[in-house]
Design an enzyme around this catalytic site. Structure first.
Site, mmCIF file in Angstrom:
data_model
loop_
_atom_site.group_PDB
_atom_site.id
_atom_site.type_symbol
_atom_site.label_atom_id
_atom_site.label_comp_id
_atom_site.label_asym_id
_atom_site.label_seq_id
_atom_site.Cartn_x
_atom_site.Cartn_y
_atom_site.Cartn_z
ATOM 1 C CE LYS D 171 -3.613 2.627 0.085
ATOM 2 N NZ LYS D 171 -4.648 2.796 1.087
ATOM 3 C CE LYS D 239 -2.790 7.905 7.431
ATOM 4 N NZ LYS D 239 -3.145 6.519 6.965
#
Lengths: 292, 292, 292, 292
Positions: D171, D239
């Protein structure tokens, strides 16, 4: 005569400890590799076999270690500084570590009745040997005043920049500027070489104008000669840029050039050149340009 | 007394011409905006209404213009320098232009019996006013020797770096380093501000260590104060970085930081800040970081 | 049956000429290296010994050449296209060249009574072989309509994007995105390798999500296998990024990622890898990371 | 019928929970803001007032939360998942968090007798609504097999990429590629706008060639329209890039483009645009270029 326990006698710490002896301090040094203490002993200091031995009974404990975990271990560890230093002693950490760790250690020291100053330095091996380091100190005004005589013995520019951790924050800015400046010199050098210019002459004129810098003065000749004996090692500057990037991210500050040079320093480190002087950035630029 | 025709009396050229008068040269200056000659006239020089008038009968022609097309126009144009300067005169171009254009003009001058030196300068407005510019000169040894007295009157570091065009190549390297250094200082400054530090104090300690530079000394205070009166304009530095990028590409040299800062200078220019001093990079960084 | 003179039978031009034959055009091809015409001849086309021979008497002249100077030479040269093509013929340039050169050539063609379309292509060798290229055409509506049958024979997506030069501008955007996408895939691939993951599996899931792209589908397997037979050569993509950077600079557009990837492509080229497929960016990333 | 406790019903989690209901699961959902559960309830699920209530007695616990501390809190917290889920239950975390935290949680779950799969997703809001997410799962083969029916109900591409944490590593690679691709599209878009082109037409031809991508297909129209309703918020992508940069640094992988785009995403976030869709990178590029 003030007694100083000195932990970490490497490229920077070694000559700093010697300068303390010369300034009249009674210095007991410790290093994991004991032979690193030889220079200190020859200069009139003493070698200690452990942190505990170096620290017990001293007025000031000075640490000069590679990274945050090293300092945390030496200060907070079972046989570490806080376990053995006397109450009222002063802890001066000249290592370059994370600002938040510096604050954490200052608090831990305060709980044990010790003052602490984070006092990272700039000026390289030459500055350490000559006692002309630039020192950015963080801590209370009282702690800074107490540390002043020790710091003056190893540095020429000693400045109190703010509360605990502030020294490390300024040092992070220093490392960001320095890495970038070395890389810019490296790019300019390979550019001048590729155009067939006499780079000694070219650097002389660059040094006299707006492109002049301490880095150009001190590292320019070695970069031209591709002489990369440290000095300040790539692996440490890579670590320092990690600190700077994290601190910038936390503060929401955008540093495009800092981020770019951090990738280049990371490349040098990943390629196994962590032990070279950081001026080896010129080798990376030259290789990227197919010239070496 | 040597007679000098001086074309281009702007932020840099104006004070340079005055310094020539003070050094005993007989200076006739020309600028497209005639009022720019006032300072020269007050200092004891003369104003000329055209390039032809400024140039006719002089021993040395000095040009200080914004960009390659300006210099080419003034030198090669119908009513330009080569059409009006006497054979044997010396042409000194202190502008920052493309190295290939410098070589082209030197050849054109030689065909007309004039020697030419490309002699771009570094040191900013302050260096121009004080006569302490750093000058990187390209041309034959004879041409450089002939130009020497004139260059010594405006510069403190005057160095012959190679054949025709070499001065411009070194200047390109200078502009690359300088732009990058200003940007690094800008990033460090916003970083320090965001961490709540006293940046005057912090810059003092940075200046004393390995992060010290002429740019930090001269531009640091103005950057802290966000005072961007030029000085050296963003639009010109943007143009200069275009020259450096092209010269790097042609030589197959990889300049990642140079390319990155060129984008930031391009941003300032595109945003309409071409007239600000190049230290306005700090404004860009602060705005990118949501702080201004 | 429309007669087409086809100049430039390389990796892209070769299969495009064959597809024209298959679509029923009468194709006469010319290449500086004559053997490159063999494939066309086997497919039923003819080989010409010169540009003049290829062009004389044809209805459409299609050029597929490496760079701006090549196209300018072939079109404007003494024995070139405009000197030999008949009035009323249509000139279709599928090369990737500077938008301003495309406009200049269109004007020169118009003066000689020829219409011109700049019609650069995207889709790589595979797209050329399969006749599924994406074609971005610039020129007048009439010229585009005239070129349509020829373009439909070699491409699947044929779109009129604007006046003369517009095709090249869109192609510059294409090359910017493509270079950056390949580099991002390269960085992700080395990242996944370094973490010990099965990259075939990982790429499969990446392709199914928001990170999916044509470049990942077509170049991913070769990048994993480090198989860099072109395809599209680094040297050409390096040239194309120079066009994109110049066009962005002229328009005052800031392209930080475009500028960064241009440096990496320049590095590959400078290191002597100009003949590899541009997916060799993964080799550069792996070497920067000390892994190859 | 398998009972699923679903924690986190935001932009992504909300439609995912609905898709589970539609696939026949008995879903009890919890969100800190209770109104977020309305959609689930309308679809036939149930709302729980606490994590404990959502989790008690279920066969599968699925979490979809913003960041590492959120997941750690919900899983390890006093009233959290591990405190209330039955032994033998399966924990599926679809959040994007740090790989090392994913491994830590898998170990903590194992100690309590629960299997865990890290199963971050890609595909955006559209993929969540349509049930066509791409899912990269890490964990043991047994855990993956157990999670499969749940994952198949929300995703179209469901792939087991390796042991615990591997899903998060893939990811991170996904987010690096995606952020960079959006920025490249943004740069190309502003470039095309500045050259006066019809960007709808230009994007159509770009999508058909080698520059085509899922991001261009899905985000291109909104970027042209400057429509930045999330979708996927800048703050989250910022983030995620922090996770990717840290993971790259730890593995010694150099990611120059990843680092560059991370600075741009950080800028958007610092400027207060954390709540916009990440395609707002085009706004940043346009403003950098002085166009908005």
């Amino acid at each position: 005569m003030t007694r100083v326990g000195f932990i970490g006698l490497g490229i920077m710490g070694g000559p700093m400890a010697v300068n303390l002896v010369r300034a009249g301090f009674e210095v007991t040094g410790h290093n994991r590799t004991p032979s690193k203490a030889d220079r200190l002993v020859r200069a009139g200091g003493r070698a200690a076999g452990s942190v505990a031995e170096a620290v017990t009974g001293t007025d000031v404990v000075l640490t000069m270690l590679p990274d945050s975990p090293d300092v945390r271990g030496v200060v907070l560890g079972e046989d570490g500084v806080l376990a053995h230093a006397r109450e009222g002693a002063l802890l001066v950490d000249c290592s370059t570590i994370r600002p938040d760790v510096a604050r954490e250690l200052a608090e831990a020291a305060a709980e044990r009745g010790l003052a602490m100053v984070d006092a990272p330095v700039s000026g390289g091996e030459q500055g350490a040997v000559e006692g002309t380091l630039s020192i950015m100190a963080g801590g209370t005004a009282e702690a800074f005043d107490a540390a002043r005589p020790v710091l003056d013995a190893v540095g020429a520019t000693v400045i109190h920049v703010g509360p605990a951790g502030a020294g490390q924050t300024v040092k992070a800015a220093n490392q960001l500027i320095l890495a970038g400046t070395l890389e810019l010199i490296a790019e300019a050098l390979v550019f001048l070489e590729a155009h067939g210019l006499d780079t000694e002459t070219a650097f002389r004129v660059l040094a006299g104008g707006m492109a002049g810098s301490t880095a150009l003065d001190r590292k320019g000749p070695a970069m031209r000669a591709r002489e990369f004996t440290p000095g300040f090692r790539v692996a440490l500057h890579h670590k320092d840029l990690g600190i700077a990037l994290t601190a910038a991210r936390e503060a929401g500050v955008v540093i495009p050039l800092g981020a770019a040079v951090a990738q280049l320093m990371a490349a040098l480190d990943a390629q196994g050149h962590g032990g070279l002087d950081h001026s080896a950035l010129v080798q990376l630029v030259a290789r990227l340009s197919g010239r070496e």
